[in-house]
Write an enzyme that holds these catalytic residues in place. Structure first.
Site, PDB file in Angstrom:
ATOM      1  N   ALA A 269      -4.950   7.436  -4.161  1.00  0.00           N
ATOM      2  CA  ALA A 269      -3.115   6.804  -4.282  1.00  0.00           C
ATOM      3  C   ALA A 269      -3.085   5.736  -4.853  1.00  0.00           C
ATOM      4  CB  ALA A 269      -2.107   6.704  -3.478  1.00  0.00           C
TER       5      ALA A 269
ATOM      6  N   THR B 251       0.721  -0.814  -0.191  1.00  0.00           N
ATOM      7  CA  THR B 251       0.143  -0.006   0.147  1.00  0.00           C
ATOM      8  C   THR B 251       1.413   1.722  -0.039  1.00  0.00           C
ATOM      9  OG1 THR B 251      -1.807   1.032   0.877  1.00  0.00           O
ATOM     10  CG2 THR B 251      -0.766   0.287   2.413  1.00  0.00           C
ATOM     11  N   ASN B 252       0.503   1.952   0.345  1.00  0.00           N
ATOM     12  CA  ASN B 252       1.224   3.572   0.212  1.00  0.00           C
ATOM     13  C   ASN B 252       1.095   4.214   1.056  1.00  0.00           C
ATOM     14  OD1 ASN B 252      -0.924   4.967  -0.264  1.00  0.00           O
ATOM     15  ND2 ASN B 252      -1.100   3.989  -1.887  1.00  0.00           N
ATOM     16  N   ALA B 253       1.458   5.532   2.045  1.00  0.00           N
ATOM     17  CA  ALA B 253       0.839   6.270   2.954  1.00  0.00           C
ATOM     18  C   ALA B 253      -0.696   7.511   2.715  1.00  0.00           C
ATOM     19  CB  ALA B 253       1.996   7.260   3.421  1.00  0.00           C
ATOM     20  N   SER B 254      -1.171   7.325   1.826  1.00  0.00           N
ATOM     21  CA  SER B 254      -2.619   8.222   1.507  1.00  0.00           C
ATOM     22  C   SER B 254      -3.613   7.861   2.982  1.00  0.00           C
ATOM     23  CB  SER B 254      -3.216   7.816   0.277  1.00  0.00           C
ATOM     24  OG  SER B 254      -4.501   8.426   0.256  1.00  0.00           O
TER      25      SER B 254
END
Ligand code: PMT
Length: 412
Positions: A279, A212-215
């Site tokens: 994102a 995943t990512n930091a959104s």
């Protein structure tokens, strides 16, 4: 940031007798904090639960009870208060006052004032569940709804009697949200459908791990709230969020890029404005293991094979070329270098009307932050760099541009 809908609005808050009056004090405080001018009228029964002084202190204006008291400086207070109001809220609304309102009685300051208003009413009934279920009460509620009053609640839960049933007053945040929705309904996006994507997609590796990512979803949530404030019907298609979704927004929770893509495409024909703030992972593991991946002691490396995810906005562009919908498509560009050049390339490749470029390396901006510094790049070549702002202000600006683009498309 000022509340764009409630700031400067004149709200007439009616408070009738019931244990939920303590929540009405909280509601009054929230309205004042949002910048509204609140005039409170209590019924005699309400004063048995709380003093008018509480509401005078919270609103900074004299709370009223009596139609006939001298010294108010207003010869016919009910007519003047009714004429000044932008919106009426009655919370809690007792069975007795609900019946009077349905019948058009005017036997106290609150009912006389409401009879003289020409603005929308938001009503939050609260009473014991058998009183609420009584056919007489139900008929009165239906009469008021049929005349355009917006009813919020009552909710199910523990009542003052100790019983559990339907009759609890809706929470102040819900009443506030309903009031905001009523104030927004003549906004420039009234009758328009807006879809916003938010959050970072999760691409599973196995049942307990994912890429995943930091959104956080804050930017997308702010966009959904701003679109709602402009009167739109809003759907928020979101991966897991770190913040609560706004009231009044239809939420579709997804996890992966493919699920987000499916949810967006399914709604495309009914969408006027699409804003992609999510994102989205460009790649996903080629196959998600059905069991937790084991650590094999002999292996020092683990190779993951990734395959491409669909590009949602590119898929949208293809369909839009055939159908003309959505009328307006806006993307975001999260960049760590060459902000404007990379954003401009995405604007063209995804055939967007507007791309909102953010340099996600800037401290206090971008992923997870409350603020964002963005540059708007339009398909017609215009560019506008905005200062660091609260994401709600960024959202408001983006929605203003979206509204103008929609209007422009209609006029073209
Ligand atoms: O959620 P927050 O913590 O508030 O942070 C906000 C944000 C930084 C996530 C937001 O402002 C932002 O920049 N969102 C877009 C992030 C992104 O994925 O950018 P991108 O440059 O990789 O993608 C460009 C555009 O294409 C985006 O609108 C994206 O939603 C879309 N996209 C990307 C990949 C993909 N497979 N499909 C897409 O539709």
């Amino acid at each position: 940031m000022n509340d764009p809908l409630l700031s400067g609005k004149k709200i007439l808050l009616g408070v009738t007798g019931g244990i939920a009056v303590y929540k009405a004090a909280d509601l009054c405080s929230k309205l004042v904090q949002a910048g509204a001018q609140v005039d409170v009228i209590l019924t005699e029964a309400a004063t048995k639960f709380v003093s008018p002084i509480t509401f005078s202190a919270l609103s900074g204006r004299p709370a009223r009870v009596d139609m006939w008291s001298e010294g108010s400086g207003q010869p016919i207070p009910h007519v003047q208060m009714a004429a000044a109001a932008d919106l009426v809220i009655v919370a809690p609304l007792s069975a007795n006052t609900q019946a009077k309102l349905a019948l058009g009685l005017a036997d106290n300051l609150l009912t006389a004032t409401l009879l003289a208003t020409h603005v929308p009413w938001v009503l939050a009934p609260a009473m014991e569940s058998h009183m609420w279920a009584n056919p007489a009460t139900q008929a009165h509620a239906a009469t008021l709804r049929s005349r355009g009053a917006v009813q919020v609640g009552p909710a199910e839960g523990r009542l003052a009697s100790g019983a559990v049933g339907v009759g609890r007053m809706a929470e102040p945040v819900e009443i506030l949200a309903a009031a905001r929705r009523v104030l927004a309904r003549d906004g420039p996006l009234a009758g328009r459908r807006v879809v916003v994507t938010a959050g970072g997609t999760q691409e599973p590796l196995d049942p307990v791990r994912y890429i995943t990512n930091a959104s956080s979803g804050k930017m997308g949530v702010a966009l959904a709230a701003a679109a709602t404030d402009l009167g739109a019907d809003v759907t928020l298609i979101h991966a897991p969020l770190a913040v609560a979704a706004p009231y009044g927004v239809a939420c579709v929770r997804v996890r992966t890029a493919q699920q987000m893509c499916d949810a967006v495409l399914e709604r495309l024909a009914q969408t006027d404005i699409l804003i992609g703030a999510a994102a989205v992972a460009d790649f996903r593991p080629a196959a998600a293991a059905t069991q937790k991946i084991k650590k094999v002691s002999s292996e020092e490396e683990l190779t993951l094979r990734l395959v491409r995810n669909p590009d949602i906005l590119a898929e949208v562009a293809g369909r839009r070329a055939e159908t003309g919908r959505p009328a307006v498509v806006i993307g975001f560009a999260a960049e760590t270098q060459d902000l404007l050049a990379n954003a401009a390339a995405k604007l063209t490749a995804k055939r967007l009307d507007l791309i909102v470029a953010n340099d996600v390396t800037e401290p206090g901006s971008g992923f997870g932050a409350d603020d964002n510094r963005v540059t708007l790049l339009f398909a017609d070549g215009r560019q506008e760099a905005l200062p660091l702002m609260d994401k709600r202000e960024v959202a408001w600006r983006v929605l203003q541009e979206a509204t103008a683009l929609l209007q422009h498309g209609r006029d073209a």
